[in-house]
Design a protein around this motif. Structure first.
Motif, PDB file in Angstrom:
ATOM      1  N   GLN A  20       0.462   9.076  -8.722  1.00 39.72           N
ATOM      2  CA  GLN A  20       1.322  10.006  -7.992  1.00 39.72           C
ATOM      3  C   GLN A  20       2.283   9.243  -7.094  1.00 39.72           C
ATOM      4  O   GLN A  20       1.852   8.566  -6.153  1.00 39.72           O
ATOM      5  N   PRO A  21       3.589   9.340  -7.331  1.00 35.60           N
ATOM      6  CA  PRO A  21       4.558   8.759  -6.400  1.00 35.60           C
ATOM      7  C   PRO A  21       4.440   9.433  -5.037  1.00 35.60           C
ATOM      8  O   PRO A  21       3.954  10.562  -4.919  1.00 35.60           O
ATOM      9  N   SER A  22       4.916   8.739  -4.008  1.00 30.47           N
ATOM     10  CA  SER A  22       4.836   9.319  -2.668  1.00 30.47           C
ATOM     11  C   SER A  22       6.006   8.854  -1.817  1.00 30.47           C
ATOM     12  O   SER A  22       6.624   7.823  -2.081  1.00 30.47           O
ATOM     13  N   VAL A  23       6.290   9.645  -0.797  1.00 31.06           N
ATOM     14  CA  VAL A  23       7.296   9.309   0.201  1.00 31.06           C
ATOM     15  C   VAL A  23       6.765   9.807   1.537  1.00 31.06           C
ATOM     16  O   VAL A  23       6.066  10.823   1.593  1.00 31.06           O
ATOM     17  N   GLY A  24       7.062   9.081   2.608  1.00 29.43           N
ATOM     18  CA  GLY A  24       6.568   9.539   3.891  1.00 29.43           C
ATOM     19  C   GLY A  24       7.137   8.750   5.048  1.00 29.43           C
ATOM     20  O   GLY A  24       7.740   7.681   4.863  1.00 29.43           O
ATOM     21  N   PHE A  25       6.948   9.290   6.242  1.00 30.78           N
ATOM     22  CA  PHE A  25       7.391   8.621   7.463  1.00 30.78           C
ATOM     23  C   PHE A  25       6.421   8.969   8.578  1.00 30.78           C
ATOM     24  O   PHE A  25       6.212  10.148   8.890  1.00 30.78           O
ATOM     25  N   ASP A  26       5.799   7.949   9.130  1.00 30.78           N
ATOM     26  CA  ASP A  26       4.911   8.106  10.275  1.00 30.78           C
ATOM     27  C   ASP A  26       5.779   8.018  11.532  1.00 30.78           C
ATOM     28  O   ASP A  26       6.152   6.921  11.968  1.00 30.78           O
ATOM     29  N   ALA A  27       6.111   9.172  12.104  1.00 30.14           N
ATOM     30  CA  ALA A  27       7.038   9.206  13.234  1.00 30.14           C
ATOM     31  C   ALA A  27       6.476   8.473  14.443  1.00 30.14           C
ATOM     32  O   ALA A  27       7.224   7.831  15.197  1.00 30.14           O
ATOM     33  N   ALA A  28       5.169   8.542  14.641  1.00 32.57           N
ATOM     34  CA  ALA A  28       4.567   7.872  15.794  1.00 32.57           C
ATOM     35  C   ALA A  28       4.703   6.361  15.688  1.00 32.57           C
ATOM     36  O   ALA A  28       4.993   5.672  16.672  1.00 32.57           O
ATOM     37  N   ALA A  29       4.517   5.836  14.479  1.00 31.02           N
ATOM     38  CA  ALA A  29       4.619   4.393  14.273  1.00 31.02           C
ATOM     39  C   ALA A  29       6.030   3.948  13.934  1.00 31.02           C
ATOM     40  O   ALA A  29       6.368   2.758  14.048  1.00 31.02           O
ATOM     41  N   GLY A  30       6.865   4.890  13.476  1.00 34.01           N
ATOM     42  CA  GLY A  30       8.223   4.533  13.066  1.00 34.01           C
ATOM     43  C   GLY A  30       8.271   3.786  11.748  1.00 34.01           C
ATOM     44  O   GLY A  30       9.153   2.954  11.533  1.00 34.01           O
ATOM     45  N   VAL A  31       7.336   4.085  10.833  1.00 33.65           N
ATOM     46  CA  VAL A  31       7.256   3.383   9.552  1.00 33.65           C
ATOM     47  C   VAL A  31       7.362   4.394   8.415  1.00 33.65           C
ATOM     48  O   VAL A  31       6.634   5.394   8.383  1.00 33.65           O
ATOM     49  N   GLY A  32       8.274   4.113   7.475  1.00 35.47           N
ATOM     50  CA  GLY A  32       8.442   4.963   6.306  1.00 35.47           C
ATOM     51  C   GLY A  32       8.208   4.191   5.028  1.00 35.47           C
ATOM     52  O   GLY A  32       8.205   2.956   5.018  1.00 35.47           O
ATOM     53  N   TRP A  33       8.027   4.917   3.947  1.00 34.77           N
ATOM     54  CA  TRP A  33       7.812   4.281   2.646  1.00 34.77           C
ATOM     55  C   TRP A  33       8.190   5.262   1.541  1.00 34.77           C
ATOM     56  O   TRP A  33       8.291   6.464   1.757  1.00 34.77           O
ATOM     57  N   ALA A  34       8.378   4.729   0.353  1.00 40.76           N
ATOM     58  CA  ALA A  34       8.529   5.544  -0.853  1.00 40.76           C
ATOM     59  C   ALA A  34       8.280   4.643  -2.042  1.00 40.76           C
ATOM     60  O   ALA A  34       8.564   3.446  -2.003  1.00 40.76           O
ATOM     61  N   GLY A  35       7.745   5.231  -3.118  1.00 40.15           N
ATOM     62  CA  GLY A  35       7.561   4.445  -4.332  1.00 40.15           C
ATOM     63  C   GLY A  35       6.372   4.871  -5.149  1.00 40.15           C
ATOM     64  O   GLY A  35       5.857   5.986  -5.014  1.00 40.15           O
ATOM     65  N   GLY A  36       5.912   3.949  -6.013  1.00 38.96           N
ATOM     66  CA  GLY A  36       4.864   4.255  -6.970  1.00 38.96           C
ATOM     67  C   GLY A  36       5.352   5.178  -8.061  1.00 38.96           C
ATOM     68  O   GLY A  36       4.643   6.085  -8.495  1.00 38.96           O
ATOM     69  N   TYR A  37       6.576   4.923  -8.556  1.00 35.53           N
ATOM     70  CA  TYR A  37       7.245   5.871  -9.451  1.00 35.53           C
ATOM     71  C   TYR A  37       6.744   5.828 -10.898  1.00 35.53           C
ATOM     72  O   TYR A  37       7.136   6.659 -11.705  1.00 35.53           O
ATOM     73  N   VAL A  38       5.937   4.846 -11.263  1.00 34.84           N
ATOM     74  CA  VAL A  38       5.415   4.706 -12.631  1.00 34.84           C
ATOM     75  C   VAL A  38       6.557   4.666 -13.657  1.00 34.84           C
ATOM     76  O   VAL A  38       6.432   5.180 -14.761  1.00 34.84           O
ATOM     77  N   GLY A  39       7.689   4.107 -13.275  1.00 31.31           N
ATOM     78  CA  GLY A  39       8.794   3.981 -14.200  1.00 31.31           C
ATOM     79  C   GLY A  39       9.750   5.149 -14.216  1.00 31.31           C
ATOM     80  O   GLY A  39      10.753   5.124 -14.945  1.00 31.31           O
TER      81      GLY A  39
END
Length: 453
Positions: free
Chosen positions: A354-373
């Motif tokens: 499962q791809p995912s995207v997110g942002f931890d506002a408290a930590a100020g860290v975001g991510w996205a990926g795991g797209y499986v192509g």
């Protein structure tokens, strides 16, 4: 003799001018990775807030990873079935996710027009051939399922399918309008240019060693302080501290033919520049390029111990040979055409696919990926979503079911090595069994358990 080249897409592409030497010690938003995810995120942040100081750091050059090597499918396809999304988040959420993926295909084309990005965008749809009875059964089942989710996938009988793509041993095909062809490197270079025009800084040749709340540490001891940090590292995520089991790098390899004459294309089809595949278990994918080559790729390269990534893994003579055989089997019309290019690279797979995207506002860290192509379109959706999350906006995008999703970690070695490679082997065995018997493979349920299906 095996030919291993740089990706076809890297030829004759004018690179955007690099930033002056030096790494700033501070930014409002620091993005790690100058592929599609990082550049789309920077683009939408700057489009929404031109006052932001956005910095993109890239270890190699813009588009070095999967963004500059992929098959060029701007696709609404998703690596997990809608029913799995609905089982966790409800039917409405699954419907919303699929609708956004469909609209993202046209959205990418719109941005290409608005920003004058010559990415060879051609919205011709996708035709997926059913070769043999087992594939036809699976294809018709997928059409019935798609009707429940409004995905506009049609079953084509053998005559209709042949008119689009004259594949050998054709028992029919599925067709969907929600896919476009693109030149991957032109798209990523065009995005980089658009980010720079809007005031974003892209610094290439800078290796990030760690990305933590408020700071990014790079080689040479430099630390960049940042209000927000975004990790857009896809397969290379497995190299970062504390994240080595978040995704596994799985290699996908490609070959390309010399340009084919118009007479051959009259026999093959793809007149509207549809992208193509088949309903086998081993993933294959292809497109008719702007200069009338076939660019064709697939899985099959092994997973390497410890989630290793190395330039030598981009080439596998056995897989290149298998890809050429598969293509000439699919489309015997190509005859003894010369294959001019062969290349590869890693993509990222989360444990539950499962791809995912997110942002931890408290930590100020975001991510996205795991797209499986399936990341060419999904990365655009991720960039728009991250821009909303970082700017503190609650929108339709920020409520989609992939937002904030956390996949289980992959198993430690040797279980990871054994499991991933067993899945690759099972896919090949399933296709061979179906070709021999004409019946759906009895190995399919086991393959589904290994891949989170």
């Amino acid at each position: 003799m095996e030919t291993w080249t740089q990706p076809l897409w890297w030829e004759n592409v004018r690179r955007s001018p690099a930033e002056p030497p030096g790494i700033p010690d501070r930014a409002d938003v620091t993005i790690v990775g100058a592929g599609y995810t990082g550049l789309w995120t920077a683009y939408y942040l700057l489009r929404d807030r031109p006052d932001l100081d956005v910095l993109v750091l890239e270890a190699e050059h813009v588009g070095f990873g999967a963004s500059g090597r992929n098959g060029g499918w701007v696709s609404s396809l998703w690596p997990v079935a809608p029913a799995r999304i609905a089982a966790t988040h409800g039917r409405d959420a699954a419907q919303a996710m699929l609708a956004e993926l469909r609209s993202t295909v046209t959205h990418v084309g719109q941005v290409c027009r608005e920003e004058a990005i010559d990415a060879d965008f051609a919205h011709g749809g996708v035709v997926i051939a059913a070769r043999g009875r087992a594939q036809a059964h699976r294809a018709m089942t997928s059409v019935a399922e798609s009707e429940q989710w409004g995905h506009d996938t049609r079953w084509l009988d053998p005559a209709e399918a042949h008119d689009l793509l004259a594949v050998d041993n054709l028992h029919g095909a599925t067709w969907s309008p929600h896919c476009a062809r693109v030149h991957p490197m032109r798209l990523v270079q065009g995005l980089a240019a658009a980010v720079r025009r809007r005031g974003g800084r892209i610094v290439e040749g800078v290796r990030v060693l760690d990305a933590q709340p408020g700071a990014v540490r790079v080689s040479g001891g430099v630390i960049v302080r940042s209000g927000a940090v975004v990790r857009a590292t896809e397969a290379w995520t497995a190299r970062l501290p504390r994240l080595r089991r978040k995704v596994v790098p799985v290699y996908s390899l490609m070959v390309a033919t010399a340009p084919l004459p118009a007479s051959v294309w009259d026999e093959i089809g793809l007149a509207r520049r549809e992208v193509f595949s088949d309903h086998g278990h081993v993933i294959i994918y292809g497109q008719r390029t702007e200069d009338d080559r076939i660019a064709f790729g697939g899985r099959g390269a092994p997973y390497h111990w410890g989630s290793a990534i190395h330039p030598s893994f981009d080439a596998d003579a056995t897989v290149f040979a298998a890809l050429r055989r598969t293509l000439t089997s699919l489309l015997p019309q190509v005859g003894d055409v010369e294959f001019t290019h062969a290349w590869g690279g890693p993509l990222a797979v989360a444990r539950d696919w499962q791809p995912s995207v997110g942002f931890d506002a408290a930590a100020g860290v975001g991510w996205a990926g795991g797209y499986v192509g399936d990341g060419v379109a999904a990365s655009n959706l991720a960039g728009r979503t991250l821009a909303d999350l970082i700017n503190g906006r609650s929108t339709a995008l920020t409520s989609l079911p992939w937002v904030g999703h956390v996949s289980p970690r992959w198993e430690p070695e040797p279980l990871r090595y054994l499991g991933v490679n067993a899945g690759l082997r099972l896919a090949s065995l399933s296709d061979a069994q179906e070709a021999r018997t004409g019946l759906p493979s009895r190995l399919t349920p086991l393959l589904g358990r290994l891949t989170g299906g």
